[in-house]
Scaffold this motif. Structure first.
Motif, PDB file in Angstrom:
ATOM      1  N   PRO A 238       0.679  -1.433   0.008  1.00 43.51           N
ATOM      2  CA  PRO A 238      -0.036   0.049   0.151  1.00 43.51           C
ATOM      3  C   PRO A 238       0.920   1.188   0.050  1.00 43.51           C
ATOM      4  O   PRO A 238       0.517   2.331  -0.839  1.00 43.51           O
ATOM      5  CB  PRO A 238      -0.824  -0.036   1.218  1.00 43.51           C
ATOM      6  N   GLU A 253      -5.526   1.571  -5.453  1.00 42.15           N
ATOM      7  CA  GLU A 253      -6.249   1.337  -4.237  1.00 42.15           C
ATOM      8  C   GLU A 253      -7.597   0.778  -4.187  1.00 42.15           C
ATOM      9  O   GLU A 253      -7.896   0.141  -3.438  1.00 42.15           O
ATOM     10  CB  GLU A 253      -6.575   3.095  -4.002  1.00 42.15           C
ATOM     11  N   HIS A 254      -8.129   0.806  -5.577  1.00 42.98           N
ATOM     12  CA  HIS A 254      -9.496   0.267  -5.557  1.00 42.98           C
ATOM     13  C   HIS A 254      -9.216  -1.270  -5.333  1.00 42.98           C
ATOM     14  O   HIS A 254      -9.801  -2.158  -4.595  1.00 42.98           O
ATOM     15  CB  HIS A 254     -10.198   0.464  -6.849  1.00 42.98           C
ATOM     16  N   SER A 257      -8.192  -2.455  -1.758  1.00 50.13           N
ATOM     17  CA  SER A 257      -9.261  -2.245  -0.787  1.00 50.13           C
ATOM     18  C   SER A 257     -10.593  -3.396  -1.324  1.00 50.13           C
ATOM     19  O   SER A 257     -11.152  -3.987  -0.342  1.00 50.13           O
ATOM     20  CB  SER A 257      -9.900  -0.734  -0.780  1.00 50.13           C
ATOM     21  N   GLU A 258     -10.611  -3.395  -2.482  1.00 51.44           N
ATOM     22  CA  GLU A 258     -11.848  -4.684  -2.868  1.00 51.44           C
ATOM     23  C   GLU A 258     -11.514  -5.740  -2.355  1.00 51.44           C
ATOM     24  O   GLU A 258     -12.562  -6.617  -1.958  1.00 51.44           O
ATOM     25  CB  GLU A 258     -12.187  -4.558  -4.336  1.00 51.44           C
ATOM     26  N   GLU A 260      -9.920  -6.837   0.080  1.00 49.10           N
ATOM     27  CA  GLU A 260     -10.101  -6.627   1.722  1.00 49.10           C
ATOM     28  C   GLU A 260     -11.738  -6.910   1.904  1.00 49.10           C
ATOM     29  O   GLU A 260     -12.157  -7.440   2.680  1.00 49.10           O
ATOM     30  CB  GLU A 260      -9.716  -5.514   2.204  1.00 49.10           C
ATOM     31  N   ARG A 261     -12.391  -6.140   1.180  1.00 49.46           N
ATOM     32  CA  ARG A 261     -13.807  -6.238   1.182  1.00 49.46           C
ATOM     33  C   ARG A 261     -14.520  -7.590   0.895  1.00 49.46           C
ATOM     34  O   ARG A 261     -15.426  -7.874   1.412  1.00 49.46           O
ATOM     35  CB  ARG A 261     -14.499  -5.112   0.281  1.00 49.46           C
ATOM     36  N   ASP A 264     -14.073  -9.362   4.280  1.00 50.82           N
ATOM     37  CA  ASP A 264     -14.792  -8.728   5.181  1.00 50.82           C
ATOM     38  C   ASP A 264     -16.200  -9.250   4.964  1.00 50.82           C
ATOM     39  O   ASP A 264     -17.084  -9.731   5.836  1.00 50.82           O
ATOM     40  CB  ASP A 264     -14.852  -7.257   5.265  1.00 50.82           C
ATOM     41  N   SER A 284     -17.989  -0.913  -1.806  1.00 51.23           N
ATOM     42  CA  SER A 284     -17.397  -1.090  -3.181  1.00 51.23           C
ATOM     43  C   SER A 284     -18.034  -0.355  -4.138  1.00 51.23           C
ATOM     44  O   SER A 284     -16.944   0.030  -5.053  1.00 51.23           O
ATOM     45  CB  SER A 284     -18.186  -2.679  -3.380  1.00 51.23           C
ATOM     46  N   SER A 287     -15.822   2.982  -4.431  1.00 51.10           N
ATOM     47  CA  SER A 287     -14.485   2.702  -4.923  1.00 51.10           C
ATOM     48  C   SER A 287     -14.472   2.545  -6.654  1.00 51.10           C
ATOM     49  O   SER A 287     -13.868   2.869  -7.000  1.00 51.10           O
ATOM     50  CB  SER A 287     -13.833   1.504  -4.189  1.00 51.10           C
ATOM     51  N   CYS A 291     -12.527   5.714  -7.815  1.00 52.87           N
ATOM     52  CA  CYS A 291     -11.123   5.077  -7.574  1.00 52.87           C
ATOM     53  C   CYS A 291     -10.998   4.459  -9.103  1.00 52.87           C
ATOM     54  O   CYS A 291     -10.175   4.909  -9.790  1.00 52.87           O
ATOM     55  CB  CYS A 291     -10.720   4.340  -6.480  1.00 52.87           C
TER      56      CYS A 291
END
Ligand code: GLA
Length: 351
Positions: A238, A253-254, A257-258, A260-261, A264, A284, A287, A291
């Motif tokens: 990162p 970044e997208h 983070s996606e 990780e989502r 989650d 989501s 982003s 992004c």
């Protein structure tokens, strides 16, 4: 005239979360839906062997020799691509009449393309076995998905990953599939919706991946990897990604983070925490819009319609640049008119 026949059905898919991660060796959580494409194949005699295909919904047809399926545009590219790729894989195909029908709107982000490729592939493999008097044993579903993705990449011109095809071949009732696109491991994750509902709403904007910004996003991710000296954005640090020039920084970044989502969401489903799933769908979408920049005014309007109707979460699905959006509704909350309820269903199979 030979009597061999084979009928195959392949479903479309909805991706719960994990968008534009497949060609970045990331994670996604799609499921196959009930609606799909059916291909009825019947062997026909004649030398040289020919394919006669009919797209029943369009009232259009195509005819070409099995051995020389030269390139054309539109839905015919899928048929010719599947025939060519099966030939290349060493599967001897007879001449065949193919009737293609289905309930999936084209370009609506529900993977009508993958459904068509996979149904054609299964029907033709089944027909080839029947002609040789063999029973079709278990097929390598990942290989079928790969073959169909080659059709998409090399015959249709969309540089897609394996998301749609894997969801289509491995779909299961009552489960989403956690797919790891690096190892290609697939884990069914129970999608116990109870009285909650997942719906799709068509933005009305047709998309065509080969002509949209989809391929450009793939090129941007590859460029970001080159600058970072890594094989895929899955591996991006990162801190290092934050130093990339724009728009590559936003793209990375997208993807990070996606991924990780997706994890989650798997955890939230495990706890039966549907409001948390809704919040992840919203994150989501934000982003993908800000992004990854694959939303459009029509897609935003459709997401807003779902949220105005009371969706706890809503987001664009698939490649973006049009197509459908997904919404999650609590029990008793009524989705807007025109929304189609979707449920995880079985993957592609012979009928
Ligand atoms: C389309 C492609 C998939 C995937 C999604 C975005 O559906 O066919 O391979 O990249 O877009 O997640």
């Amino acid at each position: 005239m030979p009597a061999e026949r084979c009928v195959a059905f392949a479903p479309g898919r909805v991706n719960l979360i994990g968008e534009h991660t497949d060609y970045n060796q990331g994670l996604a959580l799609p499921f196959a839906i009930r609606e799909g494409v059916t291909v009825r194949a019947q062997a026909i005699s004649g030398s040289p062997a020919r394919i006669r295909a009919q797209a029943q919904d369009l009232g259009e047809s195509d005819e070409f020799p099995v051995d020389h399926p030269f390139r054309v545009e539109g839905w015919r590219a899928f048929v010719r691509g599947v025939v060519a790729e099966l030939g290349r894989a060493g599967i001897a195909l007879p001449g065949a009449r193919l009737a293609i029908s289905g309930q999936l709107p084209r370009g609506a982000g529900l993977s009508s393309s993958a459904a068509m490729e996979v149904a054609l592939c299964l029907a033709l493999i089944g027909l080839s076995h029947e002609q040789r008097g063999e029973v079709l044993g278990p097929v390598d579903r990942t290989e079928i998905a790969r073959l169909c993705a080659r059709v998409e990449n090399d015959w249709v011109g969309a540089r897609t990953g394996l998301l749609d095809q894997l969801a289509c071949v491995y779909g299961e009732p009552d489960a989403a599939l956690r797919i790891d696109f690096r190892s290609l491991s697939i884990e069914p994750i129970p999608l116990a919706l109870g009285d909650w509902r997942l719906v799709v709403l068509d933005s009305g904007e047709r998309h065509c991946l080969a002509d949209s910004g989809y391929n450009e996003r793939g090129r941007e991710c590859a460029q970001a990897c080159r600058l970072l000296g890594i094989a895929s954005l899955r591996d991006a640090d990162p801190g290092a990604a934050a130093a990339l020039p724009q728009p590559l920084r936003r793209r990375a970044e997208h993807v990070l983070s996606e991924n990780e989502r997706v994890e989650d969401t798997v955890a939230a489903l495990g706890h039966g925490d549907m409001p948390a799933v809704g919040a992840l769908l919203n994150a989501s979408h934000a982003s993908l819009r800000d992004c990854y920049e694959v939303s459009t005014p029509a897609v935003e309007a459709a997401v807003l319609r779902l949220r105005d109707a009371g969706a706890v979460g809503a987001r664009l699905i698939g490649g973006g640049f049009g197509g459908s959006v997904l919404g999650l509704f609590a029990p008793e909350v009524k989705p807007p008119a025109g929304a189609l309820e979707v449920r995880p269903s079985a993957g592609a199979h012979l009928i």
